[in-house]
Design a protein around this motif. Sequence first.
Motif, PDB file in Angstrom:
ATOM      1  N   ASN A 196      -4.724  -5.315   3.728  1.00  9.91           N
ATOM      2  CA  ASN A 196      -3.466  -4.709   3.282  1.00  9.91           C
ATOM      3  C   ASN A 196      -2.301  -5.679   3.380  1.00  9.91           C
ATOM      4  O   ASN A 196      -2.373  -6.710   4.061  1.00  9.91           O
ATOM      5  N   SER A 197      -1.218  -5.335   2.684  1.00  8.76           N
ATOM      6  CA  SER A 197      -0.008  -6.150   2.733  1.00  8.76           C
ATOM      7  C   SER A 197       1.208  -5.263   2.526  1.00  8.76           C
ATOM      8  O   SER A 197       1.135  -4.213   1.886  1.00  8.76           O
ATOM      9  N   ASP A 198       2.340  -5.690   3.088  1.00  6.92           N
ATOM     10  CA  ASP A 198       3.607  -4.965   2.943  1.00  6.92           C
ATOM     11  C   ASP A 198       4.254  -5.386   1.633  1.00  6.92           C
ATOM     12  O   ASP A 198       4.614  -6.565   1.467  1.00  6.92           O
TER      13      ASP A 198
ATOM     14  N   ASP B  23       4.557  -9.851  -5.230  1.00 10.25           N
ATOM     15  CA  ASP B  23       3.730  -8.661  -5.163  1.00 10.25           C
ATOM     16  C   ASP B  23       2.579  -8.675  -6.159  1.00 10.25           C
ATOM     17  O   ASP B  23       1.461  -8.252  -5.851  1.00 10.25           O
ATOM     18  N   ASP B  24       2.844  -9.145  -7.378  1.00  6.13           N
ATOM     19  CA  ASP B  24       1.787  -9.161  -8.390  1.00  6.13           C
ATOM     20  C   ASP B  24       0.614 -10.023  -7.958  1.00  6.13           C
ATOM     21  O   ASP B  24      -0.545  -9.649  -8.133  1.00  6.13           O
ATOM     22  N   ALA B  25       0.913 -11.177  -7.370  1.00  4.45           N
ATOM     23  CA  ALA B  25      -0.151 -12.091  -6.953  1.00  4.45           C
ATOM     24  C   ALA B  25      -0.953 -11.509  -5.798  1.00  4.45           C
ATOM     25  O   ALA B  25      -2.186 -11.601  -5.767  1.00  4.45           O
ATOM     26  N   ILE B  26      -0.275 -10.911  -4.842  1.00  4.64           N
ATOM     27  CA  ILE B  26      -0.999 -10.415  -3.668  1.00  4.64           C
ATOM     28  C   ILE B  26      -1.747  -9.121  -3.967  1.00  4.64           C
ATOM     29  O   ILE B  26      -2.769  -8.826  -3.347  1.00  4.64           O
ATOM     30  N   LEU B  27      -1.295  -8.362  -4.979  1.00  2.00           N
ATOM     31  CA  LEU B  27      -2.011  -7.147  -5.358  1.00  2.00           C
ATOM     32  C   LEU B  27      -3.392  -7.461  -5.923  1.00  2.00           C
ATOM     33  O   LEU B  27      -4.275  -6.600  -5.920  1.00  2.00           O
ATOM     34  N   ALA B  28      -3.566  -8.677  -6.398  1.00  2.00           N
ATOM     35  CA  ALA B  28      -4.870  -9.082  -6.913  1.00  2.00           C
ATOM     36  C   ALA B  28      -5.852  -9.391  -5.787  1.00  2.00           C
ATOM     37  O   ALA B  28      -7.052  -9.556  -6.042  1.00  2.00           O
TER      38      ALA B  28
ATOM     39  N   ALA C  92      -1.856  -1.185  -0.278  1.00  2.91           N
ATOM     40  CA  ALA C  92      -0.466  -1.660  -0.366  1.00  2.91           C
ATOM     41  C   ALA C  92       0.439  -0.748   0.450  1.00  2.91           C
ATOM     42  O   ALA C  92       0.526   0.454   0.185  1.00  2.91           O
ATOM     43  N   ASN C  93       1.102  -1.323   1.454  1.00  7.74           N
ATOM     44  CA  ASN C  93       2.083  -0.604   2.256  1.00  7.74           C
ATOM     45  C   ASN C  93       3.428  -0.747   1.534  1.00  7.74           C
ATOM     46  O   ASN C  93       4.054  -1.800   1.610  1.00  7.74           O
TER      47      ASN C  93
ATOM     48  N   HIS D  30       1.157 -10.357   5.886  1.00 16.71           N
ATOM     49  CA  HIS D  30       2.523 -10.028   5.492  1.00 16.71           C
ATOM     50  C   HIS D  30       2.894 -10.682   4.161  1.00 16.71           C
ATOM     51  O   HIS D  30       2.772 -11.892   3.999  1.00 16.71           O
ATOM     52  N   GLY D  31       3.368  -9.843   3.228  1.00 15.18           N
ATOM     53  CA  GLY D  31       3.699 -10.342   1.903  1.00 15.18           C
ATOM     54  C   GLY D  31       4.909 -11.238   1.856  1.00 15.18           C
ATOM     55  O   GLY D  31       5.095 -11.979   0.888  1.00 15.18           O
ATOM     56  N   ASP D  32       5.772 -11.199   2.896  1.00 16.58           N
ATOM     57  CA  ASP D  32       6.979 -12.021   2.879  1.00 16.58           C
ATOM     58  C   ASP D  32       6.776 -13.379   3.539  1.00 16.58           C
ATOM     59  O   ASP D  32       7.703 -14.178   3.636  1.00 16.58           O
TER      60      ASP D  32
END
Length: 258
Positions: A10-12, A25-30, A35-36, A227-229
Amino acid sequence: MSEVQRIDLNSDLGESYGQWTLGDDDAILALVSSANVACGFHAGSPDVILATVRAAAARGVAVGAHVSYPDLVGFGRRNMDLSHDELMADVIYQIGALQGMAAAAGTRVRYVKPHGALYNTIAHNEQQGRAVIAAIKAVDPSLVLMGLAGSRILSLAAEQGLRTVAEAFADRAYHSDGTLVSRREAGAVLHDPQQVAQRMLHMIRGGGILSVEGEFTALKADSICVHGDSPAAIEMARHTRQLLTAHGIEIAPFTEAV
């Protein structure tokens, strides 16, 4: 111990605000399976939240409400001494907002993961923990609570009839008691994608990680957060996914198992 064949990644996400962009977000959603999504209290403007939920739905990624203290300026990382009723109302409000966005995007909210200071506080503060649990039960008792692996909040929620999922952090350092090292301390956040991936494989296969005190610390989790950031978020998520998959561990939403 038996080998785990499946784990959630998962990722924020949804933490940009209007013209201000945080993470990719688009890159990490792949790469992730859950998704939090920020609910507007620590980050996320309505247009960003809706776009994030739509993107998650299009990729078949499970959506969770990333609820927070009302702290936009501090990004939800400052402790707040709220009453039970006030905190409960804040959490209900945020879940409800994301449920509306999810419905518009053709998906639904499956779980709740508190953010930042709220996440860390309810790991040990029973009063605030009970407020979050009460909020979830008031909105939808079928929602799953995601919390820190080994923390009191998970057993407390289970006692109150909620389903729970234990979470480990790929890019955060741990103390030997299983708590996270404060972001104010040097070395609290890890940045090497290969190191991050290897320690998560070791956690799954070996049942724990090495703490900052140099001790083996038992850690059992059903979901791993990147963490997405983080500046290296995409590479960390990619390395972790590739390494785990190479060792026969499937990446899939924990919601398929609970």
